[in-house]
Design a protein around this motif. Structure first.
Motif, PDB file in Angstrom:
ATOM      1  N   VAL A 152      24.147  -4.556  -3.875  1.00  0.00           N
ATOM      2  CA  VAL A 152      25.415  -5.017  -2.744  1.00  0.00           C
ATOM      3  C   VAL A 152      26.677  -4.422  -3.089  1.00  0.00           C
ATOM      4  CG1 VAL A 152      26.617  -6.960  -2.409  1.00  0.00           C
ATOM      5  CG2 VAL A 152      24.558  -7.318  -2.688  1.00  0.00           C
ATOM      6  N   GLY A 153      27.086  -4.120  -4.497  1.00  0.00           N
ATOM      7  CA  GLY A 153      28.229  -3.485  -4.832  1.00  0.00           C
ATOM      8  C   GLY A 153      28.275  -2.039  -4.218  1.00  0.00           C
ATOM      9  N   LEU A 154      27.108  -1.412  -4.350  1.00  0.00           N
ATOM     10  CA  LEU A 154      26.998  -0.088  -3.672  1.00  0.00           C
ATOM     11  C   LEU A 154      27.230  -0.105  -2.094  1.00  0.00           C
ATOM     12  CD1 LEU A 154      24.020   1.633  -5.698  1.00  0.00           C
ATOM     13  CD2 LEU A 154      26.397   2.664  -5.487  1.00  0.00           C
ATOM     14  N   LEU A 155      26.433  -1.164  -1.364  1.00  0.00           N
ATOM     15  CA  LEU A 155      26.793  -1.065   0.173  1.00  0.00           C
ATOM     16  C   LEU A 155      28.124  -1.473   0.323  1.00  0.00           C
ATOM     17  CD1 LEU A 155      25.384  -1.434   2.574  1.00  0.00           C
ATOM     18  CD2 LEU A 155      25.393  -3.937   2.431  1.00  0.00           C
ATOM     19  N   GLY A 197      32.796   5.705   2.141  1.00  0.00           N
ATOM     20  CA  GLY A 197      31.735   6.702   2.411  1.00  0.00           C
ATOM     21  C   GLY A 197      30.458   6.942   1.396  1.00  0.00           C
ATOM     22  N   PRO A 198      29.714   7.871   1.736  1.00  0.00           N
ATOM     23  CA  PRO A 198      28.724   8.158   0.754  1.00  0.00           C
ATOM     24  C   PRO A 198      28.955   8.529  -0.542  1.00  0.00           C
ATOM     25  CG  PRO A 198      28.347   9.308   2.739  1.00  0.00           C
ATOM     26  CD  PRO A 198      29.382   8.981   2.723  1.00  0.00           C
ATOM     27  N   ILE A 199      28.079   8.231  -1.531  1.00  0.00           N
ATOM     28  CA  ILE A 199      28.374   8.453  -2.984  1.00  0.00           C
ATOM     29  C   ILE A 199      27.383   9.394  -3.584  1.00  0.00           C
ATOM     30  CG2 ILE A 199      28.612   7.341  -5.211  1.00  0.00           C
ATOM     31  CD1 ILE A 199      28.894   4.749  -3.566  1.00  0.00           C
ATOM     32  N   ALA A 200      27.699  10.349  -4.315  1.00  0.00           N
ATOM     33  CA  ALA A 200      26.574  11.105  -5.166  1.00  0.00           C
ATOM     34  C   ALA A 200      26.916  11.124  -6.457  1.00  0.00           C
ATOM     35  CB  ALA A 200      26.898  12.450  -4.554  1.00  0.00           C
ATOM     36  N   TYR A 201      25.711  11.022  -7.314  1.00  0.00           N
ATOM     37  CA  TYR A 201      25.694  10.883  -8.703  1.00  0.00           C
ATOM     38  C   TYR A 201      24.881  11.884  -9.272  1.00  0.00           C
ATOM     39  CZ  TYR A 201      25.586   8.504 -13.102  1.00  0.00           C
ATOM     40  OH  TYR A 201      25.545   8.340 -14.301  1.00  0.00           O
ATOM     41  N   LYS A 202      25.542  12.749 -10.239  1.00  0.00           N
ATOM     42  CA  LYS A 202      24.928  13.798 -11.035  1.00  0.00           C
ATOM     43  C   LYS A 202      24.053  13.161 -12.137  1.00  0.00           C
ATOM     44  CE  LYS A 202      28.772  16.475  -9.829  1.00  0.00           C
ATOM     45  NZ  LYS A 202      29.857  17.072 -10.467  1.00  0.00           N
ATOM     46  N   MET A 203      22.750  13.322 -11.883  1.00  0.00           N
ATOM     47  CA  MET A 203      22.130  13.033 -13.114  1.00  0.00           C
ATOM     48  C   MET A 203      22.182  14.097 -14.346  1.00  0.00           C
ATOM     49  SD  MET A 203      20.526   9.871 -12.855  1.00  0.00           S
ATOM     50  CE  MET A 203      20.423   8.757 -11.648  1.00  0.00           C
ATOM     51  N   ALA A 204      22.306  13.478 -15.485  1.00  0.00           N
ATOM     52  CA  ALA A 204      22.598  14.350 -16.688  1.00  0.00           C
ATOM     53  C   ALA A 204      23.832  15.344 -16.608  1.00  0.00           C
ATOM     54  CB  ALA A 204      21.439  15.341 -16.971  1.00  0.00           C
ATOM     55  N   GLY A 205      24.730  14.968 -15.493  1.00  0.00           N
ATOM     56  CA  GLY A 205      25.687  15.729 -15.526  1.00  0.00           C
ATOM     57  C   GLY A 205      25.667  17.008 -14.706  1.00  0.00           C
ATOM     58  N   TRP A 206      24.675  17.506 -14.295  1.00  0.00           N
ATOM     59  CA  TRP A 206      24.475  18.979 -13.616  1.00  0.00           C
ATOM     60  C   TRP A 206      24.684  18.596 -12.342  1.00  0.00           C
ATOM     61  CZ3 TRP A 206      24.569  22.475 -17.155  1.00  0.00           C
ATOM     62  CH2 TRP A 206      24.055  22.377 -18.232  1.00  0.00           C
ATOM     63  N   ILE A 260      19.542  16.995 -10.701  1.00  0.00           N
ATOM     64  CA  ILE A 260      19.005  15.869  -9.787  1.00  0.00           C
ATOM     65  C   ILE A 260      20.237  15.188  -9.392  1.00  0.00           C
ATOM     66  CG2 ILE A 260      17.647  14.163  -9.643  1.00  0.00           C
ATOM     67  CD1 ILE A 260      15.813  15.270 -11.624  1.00  0.00           C
ATOM     68  N   THR A 261      20.428  15.207  -7.973  1.00  0.00           N
ATOM     69  CA  THR A 261      21.577  14.335  -7.613  1.00  0.00           C
ATOM     70  C   THR A 261      20.728  13.048  -6.844  1.00  0.00           C
ATOM     71  OG1 THR A 261      22.313  16.319  -7.046  1.00  0.00           O
ATOM     72  CG2 THR A 261      23.516  14.317  -6.249  1.00  0.00           C
ATOM     73  N   TYR A 262      21.640  11.721  -7.052  1.00  0.00           N
ATOM     74  CA  TYR A 262      21.515  10.573  -6.357  1.00  0.00           C
ATOM     75  C   TYR A 262      22.484  10.613  -5.096  1.00  0.00           C
ATOM     76  CZ  TYR A 262      17.299   8.908  -8.381  1.00  0.00           C
ATOM     77  OH  TYR A 262      16.042   8.561  -8.957  1.00  0.00           O
ATOM     78  N   VAL A 263      21.968  10.089  -4.102  1.00  0.00           N
ATOM     79  CA  VAL A 263      23.007   9.965  -3.035  1.00  0.00           C
ATOM     80  C   VAL A 263      22.802   8.621  -2.282  1.00  0.00           C
ATOM     81  CG1 VAL A 263      23.884  10.963  -0.761  1.00  0.00           C
ATOM     82  CG2 VAL A 263      22.825  12.533  -2.359  1.00  0.00           C
ATOM     83  N   ILE A 264      23.847   8.003  -2.237  1.00  0.00           N
ATOM     84  CA  ILE A 264      23.919   6.825  -1.532  1.00  0.00           C
ATOM     85  C   ILE A 264      24.572   6.732  -0.317  1.00  0.00           C
ATOM     86  CG2 ILE A 264      24.143   4.245  -1.824  1.00  0.00           C
ATOM     87  CD1 ILE A 264      22.506   5.212  -3.989  1.00  0.00           C
ATOM     88  N   ASP A 265      24.242   6.797   0.680  1.00  0.00           N
ATOM     89  CA  ASP A 265      24.778   6.742   2.080  1.00  0.00           C
ATOM     90  C   ASP A 265      24.728   5.740   3.073  1.00  0.00           C
ATOM     91  OD1 ASP A 265      22.298   7.481   3.136  1.00  0.00           O
ATOM     92  OD2 ASP A 265      22.719   9.546   3.592  1.00  0.00           O
ATOM     93  N   TYR A 266      25.135   5.813   4.248  1.00  0.00           N
ATOM     94  CA  TYR A 266      24.888   4.824   5.196  1.00  0.00           C
ATOM     95  C   TYR A 266      23.420   4.562   5.542  1.00  0.00           C
ATOM     96  CZ  TYR A 266      29.798   5.723   5.981  1.00  0.00           C
ATOM     97  OH  TYR A 266      31.210   5.867   5.766  1.00  0.00           O
ATOM     98  N   LEU A 267      22.382   5.354   5.361  1.00  0.00           N
ATOM     99  CA  LEU A 267      21.147   5.196   5.636  1.00  0.00           C
ATOM    100  C   LEU A 267      20.465   4.400   4.606  1.00  0.00           C
ATOM    101  CD1 LEU A 267      18.664   6.018   7.578  1.00  0.00           C
ATOM    102  CD2 LEU A 267      18.360   7.962   6.219  1.00  0.00           C
ATOM    103  N   ASN A 268      20.599   4.557   3.302  1.00  0.00           N
ATOM    104  CA  ASN A 268      19.642   3.972   2.399  1.00  0.00           C
ATOM    105  C   ASN A 268      20.748   2.797   1.746  1.00  0.00           C
ATOM    106  OD1 ASN A 268      21.546   5.605   0.730  1.00  0.00           O
ATOM    107  ND2 ASN A 268      20.095   6.634  -0.070  1.00  0.00           N
ATOM    108  N   ALA A 269      21.912   2.844   1.682  1.00  0.00           N
ATOM    109  CA  ALA A 269      22.595   1.625   1.243  1.00  0.00           C
ATOM    110  C   ALA A 269      21.971   0.258   1.527  1.00  0.00           C
ATOM    111  CB  ALA A 269      24.117   1.701   1.319  1.00  0.00           C
ATOM    112  N   PRO A 270      21.844   0.005   3.135  1.00  0.00           N
ATOM    113  CA  PRO A 270      21.398  -1.243   3.470  1.00  0.00           C
ATOM    114  C   PRO A 270      20.099  -1.381   2.978  1.00  0.00           C
ATOM    115  CG  PRO A 270      21.699   0.115   5.280  1.00  0.00           C
ATOM    116  CD  PRO A 270      22.373   0.880   4.152  1.00  0.00           C
TER     117      PRO A 270
END
Lengths: 277, 496
Positions: free
Chosen positions: B47-50, B57-66, B72-82
């Motif tokens: 819910v916090g992410l939503l 707007g969309p959030i990108a998270y770099k796993m292991a800092g790369w 590998i990147t995690y992306v939370i955007d309008y499509l997957n947040a809900p």
């Protein structure tokens, strides 16, 4: 229906084989797979992670997050086998066979008969299928198993420099225990490496991996960014990555070893942990 | 710490799964509270992410800092947040509702069961939030492997159904992996955004087009698109009630999400919908899925089996809507992922409560159920209305978008199939209402019929069911907001 399936398989296979014609040649230096990301890994791998084995640096650092879940897959497989197969022993029921060690005579004790003590030195329980005296096999395994285990530790620890790492080392460690179970019997293997140990060790292994990642999080860096462990380990950032790789490889080894042994226990005895192979 | 939410979303279920599994060997009483706490925590994070996504707007998270594409990147955007919020809410409600089932069926293996439950969930959450095409496959493995185990210890021939599912699921996953291999051959990268940026130069590449077909074929098997649906009805109807309420709402929907993500973000709409023949063919398969699913549902005499065939038809809705390739279709398909997850959850919770009380879910045993279990049946009725598509329940709105899309595209067969399926659903559910409301409850004494006596399922089952049923109406009332503030922002330019 069978004809239909055959046609579908031939069509799909044909399509896939046909397409290989459009692929870049094998080992082509100009193929996208060889010019883009792999160049980066080859050129920066050692400087970034202090691991001469590029496979290790990609597996445990650049794409360490994938590997964490691959370890979790192994853990989930062990858990699934236990969940589906393990069943409580039905009390009584099947006859048991014992060997009287001083004379070598085997005795079959039917349901309801008086059983010797579980840890008796004089009577040794055998599997119900006839087991001959296996002096050579047993003693060979007793000699070989410690060497397998030492080699496994070498494979785990040397993953940075040569082919190897947690998965391979864990499999070797598991093989040593399984070899013991096959050359002696399942019950004695379980007495040395119990089901509970396997279950807890599996959790611990994945926990070492994911916990290292979470520790990086607590140190203020991104998940699994081992660089953040530098102050804890007392080394510089690149060396911290190298140590981080070793730590997670040890976690992988724990998980893989415990889970393969656990799966063997459950599969070989159909979940009864009584007699097997 | 909010900055780390995308990682925490996965770490919380994963770490708690390990602890719950260990607790199963140390002190079993702690397993269930730990699992509930972990899921509540993960739900709060989602819910916090939503809210974060809606605000900034969309959030990108770099796993292991790369940075991508190296790591590998995690992306939370309008499509997957809900969708993440829906997945975690479904899992939490079902876990609470399944408490009595889990304690009855798996009292000795509760640690292993709950650990598998949480691992399944971390797989599903990971598939939805990852921005890396190969990482999606790894998480697909976690989700499937744990799913087979969760189904395997169920009723009747559950082990066999689970084995069939395992064969089909493995084939599907292998196809997806093969497709990813083709993508890597053509582009040399695995990061979704990076692949998408190369697609315009490779628009004519036949390797990439085959990759699209193979990936989609794999996902079609995994989501049980007719005629690859054979594994689904047995697997879901024989699964233990506790697992059916988790797997039936989530697996197929998450696979459809993967299809939408692949089509929109990885291959980009220009490329995905560039070959009219392919889109046309898939829409026709979807039409067949809707009609076949509805007809097969009519033939069932057991509630849970009937629902599984409705799922087959619903998969057709979403696949067809997406491959129509226009804005209304993609919107409708995405909205329906959310709505269908909520509807399926409500229906399966109701079936689980009915099975708990009656010991069966055959039609002839449902007589007089409205008097006996009024609250459960209330929830069931709301869910049924949503599946039929009656306003103001959520089912109406997504179906409205799908029908509009069919009309806009001139794809009349799809419109006809949707209407036919709505009518069939009405028949299906009103047939059950008739049995449960009008047919007298058999008391077995034969002297005087006192009518059914009130005997409701335990509160832990009924409360989550009612919450889920209310959410169906809430989702319906807010569907305008969901579409304009989230889904429409998620649809990339290039879709008419």
């Amino acid at each position: 229906m069978r004809l239909l399936a055959l046609i579908a398989v031939i069509l799909t296979g044909g399509l896939i084989i046909f397409q290989t014609g459009a692929f870049p040649d094998f080992g082509d230096a100009n193929a996208p797979a060889n010019t883009y990301l792999s160049t980066y890994y080859l050129e920066h791998g050692q400087a970034d992670t202090h691991a001469p084995n590029i496979v290790t640096s990609v597996l445990a650092d650049y794409r360490g997050y994938d590997t964490m879940f691959e370890t979790t897959v192994v853990f989930a497989a062990g858990l699934a086998c236990f969940f589906l197969l393990r069943r409580k022993k039905v009390p009584g029921g099947e006859p048991r066979i014992y060997r009287h060690m001083p004379t070598g005579i085997t005795l079959r004790i039917a349901d309801g008969g008086k059983l010797p003590a579980e840890d008796s030195e004089v009577f040794r329980r055998l599997d119900t299928e006839f087991v001959p005296q296996q002096l050579i096999i047993k003693n060979t395994c007793r000699i070989v198993i410690p060497f397998i285990q030492i080699f496994a530790l070498y494979v785990i620890a040397h993953g940075h420099y040569s082919p190897g790492g947690g998965f391979q080392g864990g499999v070797l460690l598991a093989a040593s225990i399984i070899l013991y179970a096959i050359s002696h019997d399942l019950r004695r293997a379980i007495r040395r490496f119990s089901e509970k140990t396997a279950a807890l060790m599996g959790s611990l292994g994945v926990l070492i991996y994911a916990g290292t990642g979470a520790l990086c999080l607590l140190m203020g860096a991104n998940f699994l960014n081992y660089k953040a462990l530098a102050p804890l380990l007392g080394v510089d950032a690149v060396m911290a990555r190298s140590h981080g790789i070793l730590i997670v490889e040890i976690g992988v080894a724990f998980a893989v070893m415990a889970m393969i042994i656990w799966i063997y226990y459950n599969l070989s005895s159909a979940g009864k942990h009584d007699e097997g192979l | 710490m909010t900055h780390h939410f995308p990682a925490l979303l996965i770490i919380v279920p994963l770490l708690s799964a390990l602890i719950v599994s260990a607790m199963g060997w140390i002190n079993r009483r702690w397993c269930f509270p730990l699992a509930v706490a972990a899921l509540s925590g993960a739900l709060a994070i989602s819910v916090g992410l939503l809210t974060q996504v809606m605000a900034t707007g969309p959030i990108a998270y770099k796993m292991a800092g790369w940075s991508p594409p190296i790591g590998i990147t995690y992306v939370i955007d309008y499509l997957n947040a809900p969708i993440l919020v829906v997945i975690l809410a479904v899992a939490l409600l079902n876990l609470i509702a399944a408490k009595t089932w889990i304690e009855k069926d798996f009292s000795e293996k509760i640690g292993a069961y709950l650990a598998l439950y949480l691992l399944f969930l971390s797989g599903m959450v990971g598939i939805v939030s990852t921005g890396d095409a190969f990482n999606l496959y790894v998480l697909l493995e976690i989700g499937s492997l744990t799913g087979y185990a969760l189904i395997g210890l169920g009723k009747e021939r559950a082990p066999l159904s689970s084995l069939n599912y395992l064969f089909m699921g493995t084939i599907g996953a292998s196809f997806y992996l093969l497709g990813i291999g083709y993508i890597y051959i053509a582009t040399g990268t695995l990061n979704m955004a990076d692949i998408a940026s190369m697609i315009p130069q490779l628009a004519e590449s036949s390797t990439l087009f085959l990759a699209l077909i193979i990936c989609m074929a794999g996902l079609f098997v995994k989501m049980a698109l007719f005629p690859m649906h054979g594994w689904l009805p047995n697997a879901y109807s024989n699964a233990p009630s506790a697992s059916a309420g988790l797997i039936a709402p989530l697996t197929t929907k998450v696979m459809i999400y993967a299809m939408v993500r692949l089509g929109l973000t990885v291959f980009t709409p220009q490329f995905t919908f560039s070959r009219g023949m392919l889109s046309e063919a898939i829409v026709w398969v979807a039409v067949a899925a809707i009609i076949a699913g509805s007809l097969l549902a009519l033939m069932q005499r057991r509630l849970s089996r009937m629902l599984t065939y409705i799922i087959v038809a619903e998969v057709g809705y979403m696949v067809g809507g997406f491959w129509l390739g226009n804005e209304a279709g993609v919107t409708g398909a995405t909205l329906h992922i959310i709505n269908d997850a909520a509807m399926t959850l409500t229906l399966f919770l109701a079936v689980s409560a009915i099975t708990w009380k009656l010991g069966s879910d055959k039609f002839e045993d449902l007589q007089g159920l409205f008097g006996k279990m009024p609250f459960t049946m209330m929830g069931f009725v709301i869910a049924a209305l949503a599946v039929i598509g009656i306003p103001p329940t959520c089912g109406f709105f997504s179906k409205w978008y799908l029908i509009t899309a069919g009309i806009n595209a001139g794809q009349w067969a799809f419109v006809g199939a949707l209407l036919f399926s709505s009518l069939t659903n009405a028949v299906l559910f009103f047939r059950i209402f008739e049995i449960a409301f009008f047919e007298p409850f058999a008391t077995g004494h034969g002297h005087h019929d006192h009518g059914p006596t009130f005997s409701e399922a335990p509160l832990t089952m009924v409360v989550p069911l009612i919450v889920a049923a209310i959410s169906l109406i809430a989702l319906g009332l807010y569907s305008g907001d969901i579409v304009t503030k989230l889904i429409q922002l998620a649809i990339p330019a290039g879709i008419a």
